[in-house]
Design a protein around this motif. Structure first.
Motif, PDB file in Angstrom:
ATOM      1  N   SER A 187      -1.006   7.393 -12.512  1.00 54.34           N
ATOM      2  CA  SER A 187      -1.802   8.208 -11.585  1.00 54.34           C
ATOM      3  C   SER A 187      -1.935   7.419 -10.274  1.00 54.34           C
ATOM      4  O   SER A 187      -2.750   6.512 -10.163  1.00 54.34           O
ATOM      5  N   LEU A 188      -1.125   7.791  -9.337  1.00 56.44           N
ATOM      6  CA  LEU A 188      -1.079   7.103  -8.046  1.00 56.44           C
ATOM      7  C   LEU A 188      -1.396   8.092  -6.938  1.00 56.44           C
ATOM      8  O   LEU A 188      -1.125   9.282  -7.055  1.00 56.44           O
ATOM      9  N   LYS A 189      -1.945   7.550  -5.839  1.00 60.18           N
ATOM     10  CA  LYS A 189      -2.209   8.412  -4.683  1.00 60.18           C
ATOM     11  C   LYS A 189      -2.018   7.606  -3.400  1.00 60.18           C
ATOM     12  O   LYS A 189      -1.945   6.379  -3.424  1.00 60.18           O
ATOM     13  N   TYR A 190      -1.980   8.332  -2.311  1.00 58.06           N
ATOM     14  CA  TYR A 190      -1.827   7.734  -0.991  1.00 58.06           C
ATOM     15  C   TYR A 190      -2.931   6.702  -0.752  1.00 58.06           C
ATOM     16  O   TYR A 190      -4.094   6.952  -1.028  1.00 58.06           O
ATOM     17  N   GLY A 191      -2.545   5.499  -0.273  1.00 61.20           N
ATOM     18  CA  GLY A 191      -3.522   4.457   0.034  1.00 61.20           C
ATOM     19  C   GLY A 191      -3.787   3.479  -1.089  1.00 61.20           C
ATOM     20  O   GLY A 191      -4.476   2.477  -0.881  1.00 61.20           O
ATOM     21  N   ASP A 192      -3.264   3.738  -2.288  1.00 61.52           N
ATOM     22  CA  ASP A 192      -3.466   2.816  -3.409  1.00 61.52           C
ATOM     23  C   ASP A 192      -2.716   1.511  -3.161  1.00 61.52           C
ATOM     24  O   ASP A 192      -1.614   1.498  -2.609  1.00 61.52           O
ATOM     25  N   HIS A 193      -3.326   0.409  -3.606  1.00 57.79           N
ATOM     26  CA  HIS A 193      -2.664  -0.895  -3.582  1.00 57.79           C
ATOM     27  C   HIS A 193      -1.820  -0.981  -4.848  1.00 57.79           C
ATOM     28  O   HIS A 193      -2.300  -0.656  -5.932  1.00 57.79           O
ATOM     29  N   ILE A 194      -0.570  -1.412  -4.718  1.00 56.58           N
ATOM     30  CA  ILE A 194       0.337  -1.420  -5.861  1.00 56.58           C
ATOM     31  C   ILE A 194       1.115  -2.724  -5.918  1.00 56.58           C
ATOM     32  O   ILE A 194       1.443  -3.312  -4.887  1.00 56.58           O
ATOM     33  N   ILE A 200       0.844  -1.186   0.000  1.00 58.12           N
ATOM     34  CA  ILE A 200       0.000   0.000   0.000  1.00 58.12           C
ATOM     35  C   ILE A 200       0.885   1.243   0.000  1.00 58.12           C
ATOM     36  O   ILE A 200       1.858   1.309   0.760  1.00 58.12           O
TER      37      ILE A 200
END
Length: 160
Positions: free
Chosen positions: A143-150, A99
């Protein structure tokens, strides 16, 4: 050549090294070692005050062996067994899953963010891990942000 007989500090140093070697062979919990170290410290003072020479020497020997083992335990086991650091600097690429745990920093040539890891895939085998890593991504269109599952694949390298 001078003998070890006249060098008490060298004797204690050898005992400390013996404790480190024993610590590599036997895994003893650090809390237990610390408790034994406290007890042996008390015994060292008691035997010295009562002038039990042989028992005092035995307590000092035991004290320095335990101190060496505790020294090793505090240096080596500061990370859990499943920490990501054991997979850093492998010669092959790994896949990580986790995360995003920081604000995504978009720069001119790269995107940087911290990932709190759940698992790592090495040689197509998943392993549960813990820890955080800094990822530098050169795809500026993501396009990524805080809390995204990666899930990301690449080389894990120590920070330079």
């Amino acid at each position: 050549m001078t003998s070890v007989q006249n060098k008490p500090a060298l004797k204690l140093f050898i005992l400390l090294i013996a404790g480190i070697i024993l610590g590599r062979c036997f895994i003893i919990p650090p809390l237990f070692l610390f408790s034994i170290l406290i007890l042996s410290t008390i015994f060292v003072f008691i035997t010295f005050a009562k002038q039990f020479r042989r028992l005092f020497a035995l307590c000092v020997i035991f004290y320095f062996i335990i101190a060496g083992d505790l020294l090793l335990q505090t240096r080596v086991s500061s990370f859990p067994r499943n920490h990501i650091r054991q997979y850093v600097d492998l010669p092959e690429a790994v896949a990580i899953e986790g995360i995003i745990d920081s604000p995504v920093d978009v720069r001119e040539k790269a995107i940087k963010f911290v990932v709190r890891l759940d698992s790592v895939w090495v040689a197509y085998m998943p392993r549960a891990v813990c820890g955080k890593i800094l990822i530098t991504l050169y795809d500026l269109h993501a396009s990524l942000k805080y809390g995204d599952h990666i899930v990301a694949k690449g080389m894990l390298a120590s920070p330079s």
